[in-house]
Design an enzyme around this catalytic site. Structure first.
Site, PDB file in Angstrom:
ATOM      1  N   CYS A 146       0.856  -1.204   0.000  1.00 40.23           N
ATOM      2  CA  CYS A 146       0.000   0.000   0.000  1.00 40.23           C
ATOM      3  C   CYS A 146       0.889   1.250   0.000  1.00 40.23           C
ATOM      4  O   CYS A 146       2.113   1.152   0.087  1.00 40.23           O
ATOM      5  CB  CYS A 146      -0.856  -0.020   1.258  1.00 40.23           C
ATOM      6  N   CYS A 182       2.233   6.109   8.861  1.00 43.49           N
ATOM      7  CA  CYS A 182       1.359   6.287   7.694  1.00 43.49           C
ATOM      8  C   CYS A 182       0.363   7.419   7.977  1.00 43.49           C
ATOM      9  O   CYS A 182      -0.236   7.457   9.057  1.00 43.49           O
ATOM     10  CB  CYS A 182       0.613   4.984   7.425  1.00 43.49           C
ATOM     11  N   GLU A 207      -0.454  -0.051  16.802  1.00 40.00           N
ATOM     12  CA  GLU A 207      -1.329   1.077  16.431  1.00 40.00           C
ATOM     13  C   GLU A 207      -2.226   1.568  17.578  1.00 40.00           C
ATOM     14  O   GLU A 207      -2.323   2.787  17.783  1.00 40.00           O
ATOM     15  CB  GLU A 207      -2.150   0.699  15.192  1.00 40.00           C
ATOM     16  N   THR A 223      -6.635   0.715  11.572  1.00 43.48           N
ATOM     17  CA  THR A 223      -6.746   0.799  10.112  1.00 43.48           C
ATOM     18  C   THR A 223      -6.862  -0.554   9.411  1.00 43.48           C
ATOM     19  O   THR A 223      -7.322  -0.626   8.281  1.00 43.48           O
ATOM     20  CB  THR A 223      -5.500   1.512   9.538  1.00 43.48           C
ATOM     21  N   CYS A 228      -8.408   1.715   6.562  1.00 48.13           N
ATOM     22  CA  CYS A 228      -7.783   2.463   5.465  1.00 48.13           C
ATOM     23  C   CYS A 228      -8.197   1.888   4.104  1.00 48.13           C
ATOM     24  O   CYS A 228      -8.712   0.765   4.026  1.00 48.13           O
ATOM     25  CB  CYS A 228      -6.268   2.445   5.615  1.00 48.13           C
ATOM     26  N   SER A 278       1.692  -5.267   3.253  1.00 51.34           N
ATOM     27  CA  SER A 278       3.128  -5.070   3.456  1.00 51.34           C
ATOM     28  C   SER A 278       3.950  -6.107   2.672  1.00 51.34           C
ATOM     29  O   SER A 278       5.061  -6.445   3.061  1.00 51.34           O
ATOM     30  CB  SER A 278       3.456  -5.130   4.948  1.00 51.34           C
TER      31      SER A 278
HETATM   32  S1  SF4 Z   1      -2.772   2.297   7.368  1.00 50.22           S
HETATM   33 FE1  SF4 Z   1      -3.304   1.232   5.488  1.00 50.22          FE
HETATM   34  S2  SF4 Z   1      -2.260   2.434   3.896  1.00 50.22           S
HETATM   35 FE2  SF4 Z   1      -1.302   2.955   5.856  1.00 50.22          FE
HETATM   36  S3  SF4 Z   1       0.428   1.543   6.096  1.00 50.22           S
HETATM   37 FE3  SF4 Z   1      -1.319   0.620   7.125  1.00 50.22          FE
HETATM   38  S4  SF4 Z   1      -2.236  -0.745   5.615  1.00 50.22           S
HETATM   39 FE4  SF4 Z   1      -0.935   0.712   4.515  1.00 50.22          FE
END
Ligand code: SF4
Length: 358
Positions: free
Chosen positions: A36, A122, A152, A192, A222, A301
């Protein structure tokens, strides 16, 4: 034509005779798969700094910059040292902070200690953190759904001034024990990389258990997670071409890859959906009988090169490859690049220059 299909046009086809019976006639490749925008950004920065340091000065990272075993091992071979403990990082060390976020408290502490932070968070993770902080500012109560032991949630919740401003819901949470305040508006945010369909079901459950409280729709998944899950549901929704087995290319520590595997488990059962990093993790016995059609996708990833190696494994044993078109094959996605942390990179390079490594 899909991005991956284009890479197969000129590739020589080298058949291989397998020692095991092989029943797969078709491998159906998801339209949206693989790396991504956030991962591309994190990879570019990490690769660039490692090349600049040329192995003469270690570059540290608080976590794998992206959740992929092969990429992490390749970076470690070039001098990347994974060190999550800030207390073990000395001043003037270069410390890359991962794509899936770091608590602002840690970032501030690191900068205060003179560590050269390179933050590759990100922007789609940053967006959720800012939403959480804004909700707290407005006096709303944040309901945050994340995965246990994933970086996260601490990046998001660590950005709040008062931990009481949020209810953190993890995988094993028993919803019937969750008490939400009735006097404050609720804001629902989530990690996300969760399951788009799963989170909706969970929030409905929360609504049923809290009938007097207005619980809005969740926000946070996301585009990459959404597109990869959508594409995979597309593979399973064609009754003319039933899928017998799912292969997800990705690492065990990649939450979005695990969610893709979970979708496969939901359709096929746990023995018919696997997560693999490379062809050497494939057990040929999986495909020795009654498996006519395999679905294939890869996490956000995963480099295309890794997915191609797995596709070659199927092709050389005699499986046809069918490439579906994804939303991200639209040329407008070619322009989807996330800004690099230019100041952080410049500071790190200035330090490396002073050490005469460039
Ligand atoms: S939030 Fe989504 S776009 Fe951003 S690094 Fe993670 S998987 Fe990729």
């Amino acid at each position: 034509m899909s991005r991956l299909a284009e890479r197969f046009i000129d590739r020589p086809f080298i058949p291989e005779v397998s020692r095991y019976p092989f029943s797969v006639q078709e491998t159906v490749v998801a339209g949206d798969l693989g790396q991504c925008g956030g991962v591309r950004m994190a990879l570019k920065v990490t690769k660039d700094l490692l090349e600049y340091a040329d192995g003469k000065i270690p570059i540290y990272a608080n976590n794998a910059p992206v959740h992929n075993k092969l990429i992490t091992e390749a970076f470690q071979a070039k001098g990347l040292v994974i060190e999550p403990e800030i207390d073990k990082i000395l001043p003037n060390s270069i410390w890359i902070l991962s794509a899936h976020g770091t608590s602002p408290e840690i970032v501030t502490k690191a900068k205060g200690k003179g560590i050269l932070v390179v933050n590759v968070e990100c922007p789609l993770v940053t967006r959720v953190r800012k939403e959480a902080a804004r909700a707290e500012e407005k006096g709303e109560h944040v309901v945050y759904r994340g995965a246990k032991n994933h970086p996260e949630p601490s990046a998001i919740l660590g950005g709040l001034k008062n931990p009481q401003s949020a209810t953190f819901i993890i995988d094993e949470t028993d919803f019937s024990t969750v008490r939400l305040p009735s006097e404050r508006p609720i804001r629902v945010l989530n990690q996300t990389t969760l399951s788009t369909r799963g989170i909706k079901i969970e929030i409905d459950k929360l609504r049923d258990l809290n009938p007097g409280i207005k619980i809005p729709d969740p926000m946070g998944i996301c585009y990459a997670t959404d597109n990869r899950q959508d594409s995979l549901y597309g593979i399973f929704s064609n009754p003319q071409k039933p899928i017998d087995f799912l292969v997800v290319v990705g690492s065990k520590n990649s939450h979005n890859s695990q969610e893709l595997k979970n979708i496969g488990v939901g359709f096929l059962g746990k023995d018919k959906a696997v997560l693999v990093d490379s062809p050497d993790e494939i057990n040929p016995v999986w495909f020795s009988e009654n498996i006519k059609r395999v679905g294939l996708t890869s996490g956000a990833s995963v480099l295309d090169e890794y997915t191609i190696e797995i596709l070659e494994w199927f092709r050389k044993r005699g499986s046809n490859l069918t490439f579906l078109i994804g939303k991200e094959d639209d040329p407008r996605f070619d322009d989807l690049t996330f800004p690099l942390p230019q100041n952080d990179i410049a500071n790190a390079k200035a330090y490396l220059d002073k050490q005469n490594v460039a």
